[in-house]
Scaffold this motif. Sequence first.
Motif, PDB file in Angstrom:
ATOM      1  N   UNK A 117     148.468   8.110 -14.043  1.00 31.48           N
ATOM      2  CA  UNK A 117     148.700   9.475 -13.410  1.00 31.48           C
ATOM      3  C   UNK A 117     147.996  10.265 -14.345  1.00 31.48           C
ATOM      4  N   UNK A 118     148.053   9.859 -15.660  1.00 30.61           N
ATOM      5  CA  UNK A 118     147.514  10.971 -16.817  1.00 30.61           C
ATOM      6  C   UNK A 118     145.884  10.790 -16.921  1.00 30.61           C
ATOM      7  N   UNK A 119     145.469   9.658 -16.668  1.00 30.43           N
ATOM      8  CA  UNK A 119     143.923   9.314 -16.624  1.00 30.43           C
ATOM      9  C   UNK A 119     143.223   9.791 -15.054  1.00 30.43           C
ATOM     10  N   UNK A 120     144.223   9.651 -13.985  1.00 32.51           N
ATOM     11  CA  UNK A 120     143.434   9.725 -12.998  1.00 32.51           C
ATOM     12  C   UNK A 120     142.615   8.639 -12.566  1.00 32.51           C
ATOM     13  N   UNK A 121     142.877   7.552 -12.978  1.00 31.94           N
ATOM     14  CA  UNK A 121     141.825   6.479 -12.613  1.00 31.94           C
ATOM     15  C   UNK A 121     142.571   5.227 -13.130  1.00 31.94           C
ATOM     16  N   UNK A 122     141.999   4.080 -12.604  1.00 28.72           N
ATOM     17  CA  UNK A 122     142.507   2.485 -13.026  1.00 28.72           C
ATOM     18  C   UNK A 122     142.005   2.240 -14.579  1.00 28.72           C
ATOM     19  N   UNK A 123     141.154   3.071 -15.047  1.00 26.73           N
ATOM     20  CA  UNK A 123     140.475   2.802 -16.436  1.00 26.73           C
ATOM     21  C   UNK A 123     141.652   3.108 -17.418  1.00 26.73           C
ATOM     22  N   UNK A 124     142.528   2.254 -17.693  1.00 24.15           N
ATOM     23  CA  UNK A 124     143.525   2.612 -18.624  1.00 24.15           C
ATOM     24  C   UNK A 124     143.831   1.148 -19.590  1.00 24.15           C
ATOM     25  N   UNK A 125     144.459   1.306 -20.704  1.00 24.31           N
ATOM     26  CA  UNK A 125     144.595   0.124 -21.389  1.00 24.31           C
ATOM     27  C   UNK A 125     145.902  -0.675 -20.828  1.00 24.31           C
ATOM     28  N   UNK A 126     145.786  -2.017 -20.981  1.00 21.42           N
ATOM     29  CA  UNK A 126     146.760  -2.813 -20.867  1.00 21.42           C
ATOM     30  C   UNK A 126     147.964  -2.713 -21.507  1.00 21.42           C
ATOM     31  N   UNK A 127     148.963  -3.006 -21.172  1.00 22.71           N
ATOM     32  CA  UNK A 127     150.256  -3.025 -21.934  1.00 22.71           C
ATOM     33  C   UNK A 127     150.581  -3.998 -22.726  1.00 22.71           C
ATOM     34  N   UNK A 128     150.590  -3.942 -23.923  1.00 19.71           N
ATOM     35  CA  UNK A 128     150.891  -4.930 -25.016  1.00 19.71           C
ATOM     36  C   UNK A 128     152.005  -5.811 -24.520  1.00 19.71           C
ATOM     37  N   UNK A 129     151.685  -7.489 -24.440  1.00 20.08           N
ATOM     38  CA  UNK A 129     152.872  -8.315 -24.089  1.00 20.08           C
ATOM     39  C   UNK A 129     153.036  -8.313 -22.684  1.00 20.08           C
ATOM     40  N   UNK A 130     152.096  -7.746 -21.911  1.00 22.92           N
ATOM     41  CA  UNK A 130     152.030  -7.743 -20.342  1.00 22.92           C
ATOM     42  C   UNK A 130     150.660  -7.742 -19.716  1.00 22.92           C
ATOM     43  N   UNK A 131     149.813  -8.282 -20.606  1.00 16.50           N
ATOM     44  CA  UNK A 131     148.304  -8.341 -20.227  1.00 16.50           C
ATOM     45  C   UNK A 131     148.286  -8.706 -18.796  1.00 16.50           C
TER      46      UNK A 131
END
Length: 150
Positions: A117-131
């Motif tokens: 929602x903040x980036x307005x795209x799917x281009x975001x970092x993965x969550x650590x421990x939940x790759x």
Amino acid sequence: MRLRAAMATAVASAGILIAGWQAGAHVAQTGTATTTSLSSSGTAGSATASGRSTTGSTTAATYDGAAVQTRFGTVQVRVTLQDGRITEVTPLQLTDAERKSAQISSRAAPVLRSEVLQAQSANVQTVGGATVTSDAYLTSLQAALDAANF
């Protein structure tokens, strides 16, 4: 056995390409989208985007992403777009093969939602421990955004 699997994959891929092409034409004509995904049995299925509603002068539309198979279960998300912005990302399915997978998914999904929602795209970092969950979540999201021509 490998030949059979390769043939099934080729047929499923061709079906997805054809359905995607048809979905693009359908979106252009009607404003709704159809995405195609593979079910757990490996056969192609489709999900239609819905929820096209008009409230005043704003229009919201929902699009379902592809169901992405992981070794921990299936991940699928739905995205809501309104006035050219991502306004909501809802997980339809999250990994749940084991209790730990369900815990990881329930921790990662809100973080991914917030980042998207903040980036307005799917281009975001993965969550650590939940790759694995993160990659599948973002892949499904990108499929929904592609269906929406976003």
